[in-house]
Design a protein around this motif. Sequence first.
Motif, mmCIF file in Angstrom:
data_model
loop_
_atom_site.group_PDB
_atom_site.id
_atom_site.type_symbol
_atom_site.label_atom_id
_atom_site.label_comp_id
_atom_site.label_asym_id
_atom_site.label_seq_id
_atom_site.Cartn_x
_atom_site.Cartn_y
_atom_site.Cartn_z
ATOM 1 N N PHE A 53 0.870 -1.344 0.056
ATOM 2 C CA PHE A 53 0.074 0.073 -0.035
ATOM 3 C C PHE A 53 0.692 1.268 0.030
ATOM 4 C CE2 PHE A 53 -2.458 -3.517 1.838
ATOM 5 C CZ PHE A 53 -3.651 -3.276 1.125
ATOM 6 N N ASP A 55 0.616 5.472 0.107
ATOM 7 C CA ASP A 55 -0.052 6.809 0.292
ATOM 8 C C ASP A 55 0.513 7.601 -0.621
ATOM 9 O OD1 ASP A 55 -2.244 5.835 2.242
ATOM 10 O OD2 ASP A 55 -0.515 6.021 3.823
ATOM 11 N N TYR A 60 -4.550 9.770 -2.118
ATOM 12 C CA TYR A 60 -4.862 8.664 -2.894
ATOM 13 C C TYR A 60 -3.978 7.507 -2.263
ATOM 14 C CZ TYR A 60 -6.570 10.776 -7.100
ATOM 15 O OH TYR A 60 -7.120 11.858 -8.078
ATOM 16 N N VAL A 61 -4.480 6.376 -2.163
ATOM 17 C CA VAL A 61 -3.906 4.987 -1.793
ATOM 18 C C VAL A 61 -3.863 3.962 -2.957
ATOM 19 C CG1 VAL A 61 -4.099 2.964 -0.148
ATOM 20 C CG2 VAL A 61 -4.743 5.374 0.499
ATOM 21 N N SER A 77 -8.823 9.974 -2.977
ATOM 22 C CA SER A 77 -9.303 10.662 -1.550
ATOM 23 C C SER A 77 -11.030 10.379 -1.425
ATOM 24 C CB SER A 77 -9.020 11.875 -1.489
ATOM 25 O OG SER A 77 -9.162 12.675 -0.536
ATOM 26 N N PHE A 81 -12.711 3.249 1.692
ATOM 27 C CA PHE A 81 -12.471 3.237 3.403
ATOM 28 C C PHE A 81 -12.321 2.140 4.218
ATOM 29 C CE2 PHE A 81 -15.399 7.177 2.317
ATOM 30 C CZ PHE A 81 -14.307 8.019 2.766
ATOM 31 N N ARG A 84 -8.525 1.062 3.793
ATOM 32 C CA ARG A 84 -7.856 1.855 4.498
ATOM 33 C C ARG A 84 -7.791 1.544 5.971
ATOM 34 N NH1 ARG A 84 -6.967 7.266 1.730
ATOM 35 N NH2 ARG A 84 -8.021 7.268 -0.317
ATOM 36 N N ARG A 88 -4.955 -0.211 7.981
ATOM 37 C CA ARG A 88 -4.656 0.795 9.200
ATOM 38 C C ARG A 88 -4.849 -0.220 10.828
ATOM 39 N NH1 ARG A 88 -8.572 4.377 9.316
ATOM 40 N NH2 ARG A 88 -7.422 5.629 7.470
#
Length: 158
Positions: A53, A55, A60-61, A77, A81, A84, A88
Motif C-alpha cells: 500500500f 499513500d 490517494y492510496v 481521496s 474506506f 484503509r 490501518r
Amino acid sequence: MRILTFPFLRNPLLVSLSAMITISLLVGLIGQGNGEPPTRPTAEVTNELLIGFRDSPDGYVTVTLGNTERELVTFKSGEGFFVRGAVRTLVHERKIRNIESQSSFKLEKLQNGSLLLTDPITGYWLALDAFGRDNVGVFQNILDQSAEHQSLSIVANK
C-alpha cells in the motif's frame, strides 16, 4: 467504637450497578489477551497474493503487487474506506510492537471461499468476510486485478 455503615448497600439498584461495573472492569482487564495473534482458520489457502500500500500526499492510496511498483488498484481521496481501515488495523499492530516495516501484507483466499488479510510479520489477520459482502468484494476485486496482471505478463512474455 464506631461501626462503618454503607447506606448504598441497602439500595438494590446501586448494588447491582456496582457489581456490573466491577465485573466489567475485571473482564476487561483479564480479557486483554496475551499479545499473541488469534488462531487462524484451518481451511486450506487456495490463492495468495502479496500486496503493498502506498499513500500519496493528495490522499490517494495505491494497492501494489507486493513491494513492486506494479499498481493493482488506486483509491482516490474519499474512496476505499474499508481498505484503509483494514490496513490501518494491521499497521497499528506493528506500531504497538515497535515494528517499522513497509513490508507487504498477504491477501489469502481460503478453500471455503473466505478472504483473509494477513500481516506476515506480526501474524495478525483479519477475516474480511466478517465485514460484509461489499467489503469482501473490494478485496476480491484486488485479487481479480492481480490475476489479470499476471495473465497479461504471461502473454507478454510468450
